[in-house]
Design an enzyme around this catalytic site. Structure first.
Site, PDB file in Angstrom:
ATOM      1  N   GLU A 150      11.417   0.153  -8.275  1.00 10.83           N
ATOM      2  CA  GLU A 150      10.977   1.547  -8.191  1.00 10.83           C
ATOM      3  C   GLU A 150      10.095   1.726  -6.952  1.00 10.83           C
ATOM      4  O   GLU A 150       9.235   0.908  -6.691  1.00 10.83           O
ATOM      5  CB  GLU A 150      10.190   1.875  -9.470  1.00 10.83           C
ATOM      6  N   LYS A 205      11.469  -4.954  -2.456  1.00 11.01           N
ATOM      7  CA  LYS A 205      10.372  -4.244  -3.116  1.00 11.01           C
ATOM      8  C   LYS A 205       9.025  -4.820  -2.680  1.00 11.01           C
ATOM      9  O   LYS A 205       8.119  -4.090  -2.273  1.00 11.01           O
ATOM     10  CB  LYS A 205      10.544  -4.352  -4.635  1.00 11.01           C
ATOM     11  N   CYS A 261      -0.394  -1.955  -7.420  1.00 11.08           N
ATOM     12  CA  CYS A 261       0.734  -2.656  -6.806  1.00 11.08           C
ATOM     13  C   CYS A 261       0.442  -3.431  -5.525  1.00 11.08           C
ATOM     14  O   CYS A 261       0.833  -4.596  -5.414  1.00 11.08           O
ATOM     15  CB  CYS A 261       1.841  -1.658  -6.520  1.00 11.08           C
TER      16      CYS A 261
HETATM   17  C1  UGA Z   1       2.662   2.350  -3.881  1.00  7.47           C
HETATM   18  C2  UGA Z   1       3.815   2.614  -2.913  1.00  7.47           C
HETATM   19  O1  UGA Z   1       3.456   3.676  -2.028  1.00  7.47           O
HETATM   20  C3  UGA Z   1       5.086   3.001  -3.659  1.00  7.47           C
HETATM   21  O2  UGA Z   1       6.162   3.135  -2.747  1.00  7.47           O
HETATM   22  C4  UGA Z   1       5.408   1.912  -4.671  1.00  7.47           C
HETATM   23  O3  UGA Z   1       6.553   2.234  -5.435  1.00  7.47           O
HETATM   24  C5  UGA Z   1       4.233   1.738  -5.604  1.00  7.47           C
HETATM   25  O4  UGA Z   1       3.069   1.376  -4.838  1.00  7.47           O
HETATM   26  C6  UGA Z   1       4.555   0.660  -6.604  1.00  7.47           C
HETATM   27  O5  UGA Z   1       4.870  -0.446  -6.206  1.00  7.47           O
HETATM   28  O6  UGA Z   1       4.568   0.965  -7.798  1.00  7.47           O
HETATM   29  P1  UGA Z   1       0.920   3.858  -5.215  1.00  7.47           P
HETATM   30  O7  UGA Z   1       0.175   2.578  -5.395  1.00  7.47           O
HETATM   31  O8  UGA Z   1       1.179   4.707  -6.395  1.00  7.47           O
HETATM   32  O9  UGA Z   1       2.356   3.568  -4.548  1.00  7.47           O
HETATM   33  O10 UGA Z   1       0.125   4.787  -4.192  1.00  7.47           O
HETATM   34  P2  UGA Z   1       0.050   4.894  -2.591  1.00  7.47           P
HETATM   35  O11 UGA Z   1       0.238   6.303  -2.230  1.00  7.47           O
HETATM   36  O12 UGA Z   1       0.891   3.918  -1.911  1.00  7.47           O
HETATM   37  O13 UGA Z   1      -1.473   4.551  -2.330  1.00  7.47           O
HETATM   38  C7  UGA Z   1      -1.993   3.235  -2.503  1.00  7.47           C
HETATM   39  C8  UGA Z   1      -3.394   3.157  -1.964  1.00  7.47           C
HETATM   40  O14 UGA Z   1      -3.397   3.249  -0.542  1.00  7.47           O
HETATM   41  C9  UGA Z   1      -4.319   4.289  -2.440  1.00  7.47           C
HETATM   42  O15 UGA Z   1      -5.586   3.750  -2.744  1.00  7.47           O
HETATM   43  C10 UGA Z   1      -4.388   5.221  -1.257  1.00  7.47           C
HETATM   44  O16 UGA Z   1      -5.568   5.981  -1.210  1.00  7.47           O
HETATM   45  C11 UGA Z   1      -4.298   4.242  -0.105  1.00  7.47           C
HETATM   46  N1  UGA Z   1      -3.791   4.850   1.135  1.00  7.47           N
HETATM   47  C12 UGA Z   1      -2.516   5.332   1.201  1.00  7.47           C
HETATM   48  C13 UGA Z   1      -4.603   4.888   2.253  1.00  7.47           C
HETATM   49  O17 UGA Z   1      -5.772   4.443   2.224  1.00  7.47           O
HETATM   50  N2  UGA Z   1      -4.097   5.432   3.410  1.00  7.47           N
HETATM   51  C14 UGA Z   1      -2.847   5.928   3.492  1.00  7.47           C
HETATM   52  O18 UGA Z   1      -2.456   6.388   4.607  1.00  7.47           O
HETATM   53  C15 UGA Z   1      -2.032   5.871   2.367  1.00  7.47           C
END
Ligand code: UGA
Length: 454
Positions: A150, A205, A261
């Site tokens: 996913e 993944k 994740c």
């Molecule tokens: C992440 C991946 O983006 C998904 O593609 C993947 O499916 C998922 O893990 C998973 O393996 O289940 P998620 O952890 O829900 O999704 O959220 P993200 O949007 O990736 O954010 C992760 C962390 O990175 C957050 O703490 C967010 O604030 C941080 N982040 C994200 C940043 O600090 N800067 C960014 O530019 C983007």
């Protein structure tokens, strides 16, 4: 499953879990009680629940009736034993496979949805195949195992599922792969559905998450350099991201990535690399996690130092406890680590989050909140009003980019806070000019240009 049920009215989907309480919540009439906050989810559930989406604890019956089973259990990092701190604990995947083996009838396609180490499908396959030796019922059972990782992100899950960049199906059974592909073809163009071998799918993944996390550590490393040199991370990030080869997504600096994740998957990757004696590769990826740990610690250290070397008995307001906006998930949230550091340094920490409850915070921190009549001068408490949370505070730390924090009334905050008052904005959502104009000292992550004005 909610989205599959919504997009495929002819398919019956049943979500089963051994946790009765959770299933009860998913069945609650009041949709506000659903255990996960996710924009758009309530709406879908209201349309398909008890029509072609069911939540149940009757695992045996659901398995017996199923043509396809998605194993979607958690695979946390092992805390003890071989590979502790790195490898994924597969006990839930294994026990799910054994439960499927016990109850399945006829031909069943078993799909790994959980993120798992490469070659886990082998384990599932073995359990399923060999179960027939001891199976006493109908002997015409057969299984196909597929990997279908996913890629949705929390907070935008429904959007990501409705319109994914790609769907990945890994396997070596063409018929089963086509069958699963047909499910997705109900709403996803065929060219976005990639068919690969099992191991490529599993490794893709882990790699995708490692690449995404690597971008965040990269931009966070540059943010620290911006602060030293007077550059502005938002300008740098935009300039870098406009290069089409690099792209602008995932270049937002922050207090360090959280969520269930990224860290887990990278540590898993590191573990696999070491297992195959690829130590340089393991070191390379491990550095992404190390930099993330450093980023969180750097922020708590900076707060303590800026507040004149001590936060003992000072009140600090934390705005945001979830690991990012639009989710109530707190797993591996930077807030968790930063709050712990502040508590260890003797601060009184007031926590606000629009979607995370006090009970969740208590569970995440593993510490009870401060009681009203408790006159100790440290500990944490929950506050559901932002301005109440800020009252008598020495500092506000913005840790999650909730919209609620974008347009705060800084003059009101100034009037409520103890002086000298500080704002530490780790998400760069506040307007530095407005904060400073209100009389509050300002520090913004990666904003060398603004920080130098103090
Ligand atoms: C992440 C991946 O983006 C998904 O593609 C993947 O499916 C998922 O893990 C998973 O393996 O289940 P998620 O952890 O829900 O999704 O959220 P993200 O949007 O990736 O954010 C992760 C962390 O990175 C957050 O703490 C967010 O604030 C941080 N982040 C994200 C940043 O600090 N800067 C960014 O530019 C983007």
């Amino acid at each position: 499953m909610a989205v599959i049920a919504y997009k495929c009215p002819k398919i019956n989907t049943t979500v089963v879990d051994i946790n009765k309480e959770k299933i009860n919540l998913w069945n609650s009439k009041d949709l506000n009680l659903l255990p996960v906050y996710e924009p758009g989810l309530r709406n879908i559930i209201s349309k398909v629940r008890n029509i072609n989406l069911f939540f149940s604890t009757n695992i045996k019956e659901a398995i017996e009736e199923a043509d396809m089973i998605f194993i979607s259990v958690n695979t946390p990092t092992k805390s003890k034993g071989f590979g502790a701190g790195y490898a994924s604990d597969l006990k839930w995947v294994e026990s799910s496979a054994r439960t499927v083996a016990e109850h399945a009838k006829g031909h069943t396609i078993v799909i790994e949805k959980s993120t798992i180490p490469v070659r886990t499908a082998e384990l599932i396959q073995k359990i399923l195949e060999e179960s027939n030796f001891s199976y006493s019922g109908d002997n015409k059972r057969s299984f196909a195992v597929l990997s279908n990782p996913e890629f949705l992100a929390e907070g935008s899950a429904i959007r990501d599922l409705e319109n994914p960049d790609r769907v990945l199906i890994g396997g070596n059974d063409n018929k089963a792969m086509k069958k699963l592909s047909k499910v997705y073809e109900n709403w996803i163009p065929k060219e976005k559905i990639l068919l690969t071998n099992l191991w490529s799918s599993e490794l893709s993944k882990l790699s995708a998450n490692a690449f995404l996390a690597q971008r965040i550590s990269s931009i966070n490393s540059i943010a620290s350099l911006c602060e030293k040199t007077g550059a502005n991370i938002m300008e740098v990030s935009r300039a870098v991201g406009l290069d089409k080869r690099i792209g602008e997504d995932f270049l937002k600096s922050g207090p360090g990535f959280g969520g269930s994740c990224f860290q887990k998957d990278i540590l898993n990757l590191v573990y696999i690399c070491r297992f195959y004696n690829l130590n340089e590769v393991a070191d390379y990826w491990e550095e992404v996690v190390k930099l993330n740990n450093w980023q969180r610690r750097r922020i708590s250290t900076l707060v303590v130092q800026t507040l004149y070397g001590t936060v003992t008995a000072k009140k600090v307001s934390i705005l945001g406890f979830s690991f990012k906006a639009n989710t109530n998930d707190t797993r591996e949230s930077a807030s968790l680590y930063i709050v712990r550091d502040l508590l260890e340094n003797g601060a009184i920490v007031s926590i606000h989050d629009p979607k995370v409850s006090m009970d969740q915070i208590q569970m995440a921190l593993g510490a009870e909140p401060k009681q009203q009549n408790d006159d100790t001068d440290y500990g944490w408490f929950y506050e559901d009003d932002i301005y109440e949370s800020v009252r008598y505070s020495d500092a506000i730390i913005i840790l999650t980019e909730w919209d609620e924090y974008r347009n705060l009334d800084w003059i009101k905050c100034f009037n409520l806070m103890r002086k000298p008052s500080w704002v530490f904005d780790t998400r760069d959502v506040a307007n530095p000019f407005e904060v400073r104009n209100a009389g509050i000292n300002y520090w913004g992550l990666g904003q060398g240009n603004e920080n130098f004005k103090n």
